[in-house]
Design a protein around this motif. Structure first.
Motif, PDB file in Angstrom:
ATOM      1  N   PRO A   1     -13.681 -30.621  25.078  1.00 23.35           N
ATOM      2  CA  PRO A   1     -12.524 -30.295  25.652  1.00 23.35           C
ATOM      3  C   PRO A   1     -13.014 -28.775  26.238  1.00 23.35           C
ATOM      4  CG  PRO A   1     -11.907 -30.755  23.393  1.00 23.35           C
ATOM      5  CD  PRO A   1     -13.446 -30.799  23.439  1.00 23.35           C
ATOM      6  N   VAL A   2     -12.304 -28.657  27.602  1.00 18.03           N
ATOM      7  CA  VAL A   2     -12.692 -27.444  28.374  1.00 18.03           C
ATOM      8  C   VAL A   2     -11.360 -26.483  28.175  1.00 18.03           C
ATOM      9  CG1 VAL A   2     -13.009 -26.485  30.707  1.00 18.03           C
ATOM     10  CG2 VAL A   2     -14.034 -28.542  30.013  1.00 18.03           C
ATOM     11  N   GLY A   3     -11.467 -25.356  27.593  1.00 20.13           N
ATOM     12  CA  GLY A   3     -10.063 -24.624  27.175  1.00 20.13           C
ATOM     13  C   GLY A   3      -9.426 -25.239  26.446  1.00 20.13           C
ATOM     14  N   GLY A   4      -8.045 -25.193  26.690  1.00 22.74           N
ATOM     15  CA  GLY A   4      -7.086 -25.779  25.535  1.00 22.74           C
ATOM     16  C   GLY A   4      -6.351 -24.892  24.404  1.00 22.74           C
ATOM     17  N   LEU A   5      -6.505 -25.685  23.119  1.00 27.68           N
ATOM     18  CA  LEU A   5      -6.179 -24.976  22.102  1.00 27.68           C
ATOM     19  C   LEU A   5      -6.737 -24.137  21.154  1.00 27.68           C
ATOM     20  CD1 LEU A   5      -3.879 -27.911  20.420  1.00 27.68           C
ATOM     21  CD2 LEU A   5      -3.229 -26.262  22.391  1.00 27.68           C
ATOM     22  N   CYS A   6      -6.234 -23.124  20.497  1.00 23.02           N
ATOM     23  CA  CYS A   6      -6.827 -22.685  19.267  1.00 23.02           C
ATOM     24  C   CYS A   6      -6.976 -23.523  17.975  1.00 23.02           C
ATOM     25  CB  CYS A   6      -6.031 -21.274  18.872  1.00 23.02           C
ATOM     26  SG  CYS A   6      -6.042 -19.952  20.082  1.00 23.02           S
ATOM     27  N   ARG A   7      -8.282 -23.275  17.392  1.00 20.53           N
ATOM     28  CA  ARG A   7      -8.454 -23.928  16.095  1.00 20.53           C
ATOM     29  C   ARG A   7      -8.677 -22.812  15.025  1.00 20.53           C
ATOM     30  NH1 ARG A   7     -10.609 -28.962  15.678  1.00 20.53           N
ATOM     31  NH2 ARG A   7     -12.125 -28.281  14.407  1.00 20.53           N
ATOM     32  N   PHE A   8      -7.853 -23.348  14.081  1.00 20.84           N
ATOM     33  CA  PHE A   8      -7.692 -22.370  12.842  1.00 20.84           C
ATOM     34  C   PHE A   8      -8.331 -23.047  11.549  1.00 20.84           C
ATOM     35  CE2 PHE A   8      -4.095 -20.882  15.465  1.00 20.84           C
ATOM     36  CZ  PHE A   8      -4.550 -19.776  15.824  1.00 20.84           C
ATOM     37  N   ASP A   9      -9.091 -22.131  10.976  1.00 17.00           N
ATOM     38  CA  ASP A   9      -9.734 -22.519   9.623  1.00 17.00           C
ATOM     39  C   ASP A   9      -8.819 -22.216   8.460  1.00 17.00           C
ATOM     40  OD1 ASP A   9     -11.402 -23.120   7.453  1.00 17.00           O
ATOM     41  OD2 ASP A   9     -13.308 -22.095   8.477  1.00 17.00           O
ATOM     42  N   TRP A  10      -8.313 -23.441   8.005  1.00 21.86           N
ATOM     43  CA  TRP A  10      -7.375 -23.098   7.016  1.00 21.86           C
ATOM     44  C   TRP A  10      -7.946 -22.735   5.673  1.00 21.86           C
ATOM     45  CZ3 TRP A  10      -2.362 -23.207   6.775  1.00 21.86           C
ATOM     46  CH2 TRP A  10      -1.635 -23.174   5.618  1.00 21.86           C
ATOM     47  N   SER A  11      -9.214 -22.273   5.631  1.00 21.60           N
ATOM     48  CA  SER A  11      -9.959 -22.035   4.181  1.00 21.60           C
ATOM     49  C   SER A  11      -9.841 -20.498   4.527  1.00 21.60           C
ATOM     50  CB  SER A  11     -11.331 -22.374   4.018  1.00 21.60           C
ATOM     51  OG  SER A  11     -12.063 -22.073   5.287  1.00 21.60           O
ATOM     52  N   LYS A  12      -9.632 -19.914   5.538  1.00 21.19           N
ATOM     53  CA  LYS A  12      -9.642 -18.448   5.820  1.00 21.19           C
ATOM     54  C   LYS A  12      -8.381 -17.828   5.928  1.00 21.19           C
ATOM     55  CE  LYS A  12     -14.034 -18.685   8.437  1.00 21.19           C
ATOM     56  NZ  LYS A  12     -14.697 -18.610   9.717  1.00 21.19           N
ATOM     57  N   SER A  13      -8.034 -16.796   5.221  1.00 18.17           N
ATOM     58  CA  SER A  13      -6.589 -16.410   4.722  1.00 18.17           C
ATOM     59  C   SER A  13      -6.187 -15.817   6.100  1.00 18.17           C
ATOM     60  CB  SER A  13      -6.687 -15.361   3.766  1.00 18.17           C
ATOM     61  OG  SER A  13      -7.709 -14.189   4.163  1.00 18.17           O
ATOM     62  N   GLU A  14      -7.237 -15.184   7.036  1.00 18.54           N
ATOM     63  CA  GLU A  14      -6.615 -14.470   8.418  1.00 18.54           C
ATOM     64  C   GLU A  14      -6.356 -15.411   9.266  1.00 18.54           C
ATOM     65  OE1 GLU A  14     -11.304 -14.378   8.245  1.00 18.54           O
ATOM     66  OE2 GLU A  14      -9.501 -14.209   6.782  1.00 18.54           O
ATOM     67  N   ASP A  15      -6.967 -16.740   9.323  1.00 15.01           N
ATOM     68  CA  ASP A  15      -6.572 -17.806  10.124  1.00 15.01           C
ATOM     69  C   ASP A  15      -5.084 -18.590   9.756  1.00 15.01           C
ATOM     70  OD1 ASP A  15      -8.935 -17.632  11.497  1.00 15.01           O
ATOM     71  OD2 ASP A  15      -9.471 -19.735  11.518  1.00 15.01           O
ATOM     72  N   ARG A  16      -5.008 -18.537   8.430  1.00 16.73           N
ATOM     73  CA  ARG A  16      -3.836 -19.114   8.087  1.00 16.73           C
ATOM     74  C   ARG A  16      -2.577 -18.198   8.538  1.00 16.73           C
ATOM     75  NH1 ARG A  16      -6.676 -19.936   3.175  1.00 16.73           N
ATOM     76  NH2 ARG A  16      -5.536 -18.201   2.115  1.00 16.73           N
ATOM     77  N   VAL A  17      -2.911 -16.920   8.408  1.00 20.82           N
ATOM     78  CA  VAL A  17      -1.993 -16.005   9.109  1.00 20.82           C
ATOM     79  C   VAL A  17      -1.670 -16.327  10.490  1.00 20.82           C
ATOM     80  CG1 VAL A  17      -1.174 -13.374   9.484  1.00 20.82           C
ATOM     81  CG2 VAL A  17      -2.107 -14.293   7.202  1.00 20.82           C
ATOM     82  N   LYS A  18      -2.662 -16.339  11.135  1.00 25.41           N
ATOM     83  CA  LYS A  18      -2.686 -16.603  12.706  1.00 25.41           C
ATOM     84  C   LYS A  18      -1.642 -18.039  12.839  1.00 25.41           C
ATOM     85  CE  LYS A  18      -6.716 -14.423  14.218  1.00 25.41           C
ATOM     86  NZ  LYS A  18      -7.926 -14.629  15.149  1.00 25.41           N
ATOM     87  N   ALA A  19      -2.128 -18.713  12.116  1.00 30.06           N
ATOM     88  CA  ALA A  19      -1.500 -20.485  12.381  1.00 30.06           C
ATOM     89  C   ALA A  19      -0.149 -20.202  12.002  1.00 30.06           C
ATOM     90  CB  ALA A  19      -2.103 -21.277  11.304  1.00 30.06           C
ATOM     91  N   LEU A  20       0.396 -19.474  10.955  1.00 27.89           N
ATOM     92  CA  LEU A  20       1.801 -19.089  10.716  1.00 27.89           C
ATOM     93  C   LEU A  20       2.438 -18.666  12.075  1.00 27.89           C
ATOM     94  CD1 LEU A  20       4.252 -19.247   8.877  1.00 27.89           C
ATOM     95  CD2 LEU A  20       3.499 -16.963   8.293  1.00 27.89           C
ATOM     96  N   ALA A  21       1.815 -17.456  12.757  1.00 28.26           N
ATOM     97  CA  ALA A  21       2.649 -16.996  14.056  1.00 28.26           C
ATOM     98  C   ALA A  21       2.807 -18.056  15.112  1.00 28.26           C
ATOM     99  CB  ALA A  21       1.463 -15.730  14.404  1.00 28.26           C
ATOM    100  N   TYR A  22       1.527 -18.850  15.154  1.00 25.83           N
ATOM    101  CA  TYR A  22       1.681 -19.740  16.075  1.00 25.83           C
ATOM    102  C   TYR A  22       2.780 -20.915  15.974  1.00 25.83           C
ATOM    103  CZ  TYR A  22      -2.469 -17.802  18.821  1.00 25.83           C
ATOM    104  OH  TYR A  22      -3.264 -17.200  19.324  1.00 25.83           O
ATOM    105  N   ARG A  23       2.691 -21.093  14.572  1.00 29.45           N
ATOM    106  CA  ARG A  23       3.711 -22.190  14.273  1.00 29.45           C
ATOM    107  C   ARG A  23       5.261 -21.908  14.558  1.00 29.45           C
ATOM    108  NH1 ARG A  23       5.110 -23.311   8.360  1.00 29.45           N
ATOM    109  NH2 ARG A  23       6.854 -22.065   9.112  1.00 29.45           N
ATOM    110  N   ARG A  24       5.425 -20.451  14.192  1.00 29.74           N
ATOM    111  CA  ARG A  24       6.638 -20.032  14.291  1.00 29.74           C
ATOM    112  C   ARG A  24       7.178 -19.887  15.617  1.00 29.74           C
ATOM    113  NH1 ARG A  24       8.007 -15.829   9.392  1.00 29.74           N
ATOM    114  NH2 ARG A  24       8.421 -17.684   7.691  1.00 29.74           N
ATOM    115  N   ALA A  25       5.880 -19.579  16.478  1.00 25.15           N
ATOM    116  CA  ALA A  25       6.216 -19.356  18.113  1.00 25.15           C
ATOM    117  C   ALA A  25       6.460 -20.724  18.713  1.00 25.15           C
ATOM    118  CB  ALA A  25       4.959 -18.549  18.666  1.00 25.15           C
ATOM    119  N   GLU A  26       6.353 -22.006  18.071  1.00 25.75           N
ATOM    120  CA  GLU A  26       6.450 -23.117  18.658  1.00 25.75           C
ATOM    121  C   GLU A  26       5.418 -23.473  19.511  1.00 25.75           C
ATOM    122  OE1 GLU A  26       8.100 -25.495  17.315  1.00 25.75           O
ATOM    123  OE2 GLU A  26       9.920 -24.340  15.915  1.00 25.75           O
ATOM    124  N   VAL A  27       4.106 -22.863  19.431  1.00 28.50           N
ATOM    125  CA  VAL A  27       3.194 -23.414  20.452  1.00 28.50           C
ATOM    126  C   VAL A  27       2.027 -24.242  19.715  1.00 28.50           C
ATOM    127  CG1 VAL A  27       3.408 -21.448  22.018  1.00 28.50           C
ATOM    128  CG2 VAL A  27       1.886 -21.290  19.758  1.00 28.50           C
TER     129      VAL A  27
END
Length: 727
Positions: A120-146
């Motif tokens: 894919p060209v561009g598109g979405l962020c991919r977050f590694d669930w095994s990394k705590s910093e990525d889980r925090v980011k994923a929570l922010a994106y989920r709450r932002a409804e993106v």
């Protein structure tokens, strides 16, 4: 004969009533059974919006504030086509994320019927669930409804390993499965043998698909060259607030056991994120369930469409390609109209050359996503999606509740019906109300409705008086999460900043501060916070958190000015506040100390004599003054008032307002705070504390002040009062 006549046309109304009631009940039962039959017949794929009217009244289920946020603002300058998405801790504004290209360019570089995997060209962020910093980011994106993707989710990876075996999958699911076959070329919008347009069951003689019952084992064993089929098996959607989860003593289903990340009952870190409950996800109870889909290579499932609920989409086997677009692109999607059997879906065959499409569809901004085994795609409500199976594959969706955010354009483009008319007013949003743990920054937060105070300032004189909407629960949450939600309300990165405080009102108690605050509240779109306990707690116990708390309160998309009236005891902290907000003007309302003392002692339980709490800076200062440590209530009040006056006199840059100057001075206060015109007459004649018309009892209270107490107090208080008047 009499019995026959009692049920015939000559019977009296009273005699006919039981028979009519029986027929009415029978008719109601018949209608209910018919409605259930129709619902069951349509439920397999039907994600058409449903909404109980009580939902609008807030009476069914709690919804946190981030579901009430305003729609995202668009980026003034979108990124270049296909640019790598910025995946910081806070999602960028709408139009900057996800990064997009023209739809015609997407299908030109990767044709719809090409099942080879392209990057894919561009598109979405991919977050590694095994990394705590990525889980925090994923929570922010989920709450932002993106939308975003997550991977390395342990329980899903384990399921991927198990489901790679045909034997395991065949033995795992013994329930029914439905396989659809295209009716191309005779079906309506059956664009080809590999196209599977959604339609309401039994809605058309020329339905684009027909279906047959099968099992997973039979479906997987089919020859690769067999006629393409689209498979579904599911734990049915729950629309009444409780999962219908199939057999087992605890109501468990095979799919919940196989995919514990989607099982809210497990209460793991995974399930709290991928199957969140009401305390962490708006309206998580409606609808919800697990729906699994299978597709042969090249199958296009349902054409481009939107869903009326959120989806967590887990790829368990094989691969799928998603082409996604923002809900506001829906106007160009050529959606079939409301009432059509395939409502919510595009009528255009995207596998045809783009030159044959309507011009507006070719220019739609979209992006590609590839789902491989172990990937989870978060797809918020309303996002347009077009799905292509890249091989024979299986995916499972966790359908989880709805989000109320929408724009007028979204409403128009998606053809939302009257069931979508309800939403919270812009004056209601989530704010902290109590500091629970200063070290960890934990607060209790609630949705508070500020609108009634604007409408009737004197009826809601204190922050604690403000209503909290019915059906909205409070929650314990980290302050930094509230700040992230607040920034999202304002548009994310590139959105407008939160309101800075326009002014602070301090007072010595019983000095007209309530009249000042209520009068300032009459200014259009002013947010006047009158003695919120949370601000006092944070300023006194955790001042390093104060700016964050103010940022949440200032995240309103409605208000234009914010003023805070503080408790009288907080005067001792006013200098610290002035250092944190040096540009914010500060006033102190004061009064003849004899009148203040008389007003306190006139009450059965004088507030000035309340026991000191640990860390009470004013109480500590009072204890050092004459009478501050004694048993005499009156003298303790004198000491406390003297300490308050000392703290006010120590302020370096404050404007002092004498009670005798009110209400005339209020216009000057409003101007100093930069507020629009105020209307003091709306509140001046109202007793905000007792209700009804205001009647001054100052003379009565002063007459009741013990002469011997004032004789002792005057040498302590009068010089301080004179010093205040000179300021």
């Amino acid at each position: 004969m009499a019995a026959e006549q009692s049920s015939g046309s000559n019977a009296s109304p009273a005699e006919r009533a039981p028979a009519k009631a029986a027929l009415s009940i029978l008719g109601a039962i018949t209608a209910a059974l018919f409605a259930v039959a129709v619902a069951v017949s349509q439920q397999r794929h039907d994600n058409t919006p449903r909404l109980d009217l009580r939902y609008c009244e807030g009476g069914l289920r709690p919804r946190p504030a981030f579901a009430l946020a305003q729609p995202r603002r668009f980026a003034p300058v979108p990124p270049a086509d296909g640019a790598a998405p910025g995946c910081g801790a806070l999602p960028p504004v709408r139009g900057a994320y996800p990064t997009t290209r023209k739809l015609e360019d997407i299908v030109a570089s990767w044709p719809i019927n090409d099942t080879r995997i392209h990057a894919p060209v561009g598109g979405l962020c991919r977050f590694d669930w095994s990394k705590s910093e990525d889980r925090v980011k994923a929570l922010a994106y989920r709450r932002a409804e993106v939308p975003f993707q997550a991977f390395n989710v342990p329980s899903l990876d384990a399921a991927v390993d198990r489901w790679s075996s045909d034997d395991y999958v065949g033995n795992m699911w013994h329930g029914a499965a439905t396989a659809e076959v295209s009716t191309y070329p005779r079906g309506d919008f059956a664009h080809g043998p590999n196209h599977f347009m959604f339609h309401h069951a039994g809605s058309s003689a020329h339905a684009p698909t027909t279906s047959r019952s099968t099992t997973l084992r039979q479906w997987l064993a089919r020859d690769a060259a067999a006629t393409p089929e689209y498979l579904s098996f599911e734990v049915p959607y729950a629309h009444g607030g409780v999962d219908r989860r199939g057999g087992g003593a605890r109501g468990e289903s095979v799919l919940h056991k196989e995919l514990p990340l989607f099982d809210a009952a497990v209460q793991s870190d995974e399930s709290r994120f991928f199957a969140p409950g009401e305390e962490d996800f708006a309206d998580a109870r409606w609808p919800r369930g697990i729906v699994c889909k299978g597709g042969d290579e090249g199958v296009i499932g349902a054409e481009a469409h939107w869903d009326a609920s959120r989806n967590f989409i887990a790829q368990v086997r094989g691969a799928r390609r998603f082409i996604l677009a923002d809900p506001e692109e829906a106007c160009a999607m050529q959606l079939l109209p409301r009432g059509h059997a395939s409502h919510r879906h595009s009528s255009v065959d995207w596998s045809q050359p783009a030159t044959q499409w309507p011009a507006e569809l070719r220019s739609v901004r979209a992006y590609d996503v590839v789902q491989r085994p172990g990937d989870v795609l978060y797809l918020p409500q309303y996002h347009m999606h077009y799905i292509i199976s890249l091989d024979r594959n299986l995916q499972c969706n966790s359908v989880r509740g709805r989000d109320l955010r929408e724009t007028p354009k979204t409403r128009e483009c998606l053809q939302l019906g009257p069931n979508f008319e309800c939403s919270r007013p812009p004056t209601a949003f989530e704010v902290p109300v109590a500091l629970l743990d200063a070290d960890r920054g934990l607060v209790r937060a609630c949705v508070v409705e500020f609108g009634p105070r604007e409408a009737e300032p004197a009826a809601y004189p204190m922050f604690s008086d403000l209503p909290r909407p019915r059906g909205v629960s409070c929650r314990v949450v980290a302050l930094d999460e509230l700040v992230a939600d607040a920034r999202w309300r304002l548009g994310g990165q590139g959105g407008r900043p939160a309101l800075e405080p326009s002014g602070f009102v301090f007072h010595l108690s019983r000095s007209g501060s309530t009249l000042i605050a209520n009068s300032l509240q009459t200014a259009p779109k002013a947010l006047v916070l009158s003695e919120p306990e949370i601000l006092a707690e944070v300023l006194a116990r955790a001042p390093s958190l104060l700016r964050d708390v103010f940022e949440v309160f200032g995240s309103s998309n409605y208000h234009t000015h914010m003023v805070v009236k503080w408790q009288s005891a907080m005067v001792v902290h006013a200098q610290r506040l002035a250092e944190i907000f040096p540009a914010t003007p500060l006033i102190v309302a004061y009064r003849d100390p004899a009148d203040i003392l008389a007003a306190h002692l006139f009450e059965d339980k004088p507030p000035c004599a309340a026991p000191y709490r640990p860390g009470d800076k004013l109480g500590e200062a009072s204890a050092t003054l004459p009478g501050g440590n004694g048993e005499d209530v009156g003298r303790r009040c004198v000491a406390r008032l003297a300490a308050t006056m000392d703290a006010a006199l120590a302020l370096e840059d404050a404007t002092f307002v004498d009670y005798g100057e009110l209400p005339d001075a209020i216009d000057d206060i409003a101007a100093r705070f930069g507020l629009p015109t105020v209307n003091v007459s709306r509140v001046a004649g109202v007793d905000a504390k007792a209700g009804g018309a205001y009647k001054s009892l100052a003379a009565t209270k002063r007459a009741a002040l013990p002469e011997d107490l004032w004789a002792w107090a005057a040498p302590h208080l009068s010089p301080r009062y004179a010093a205040l008047r000179r300021r």
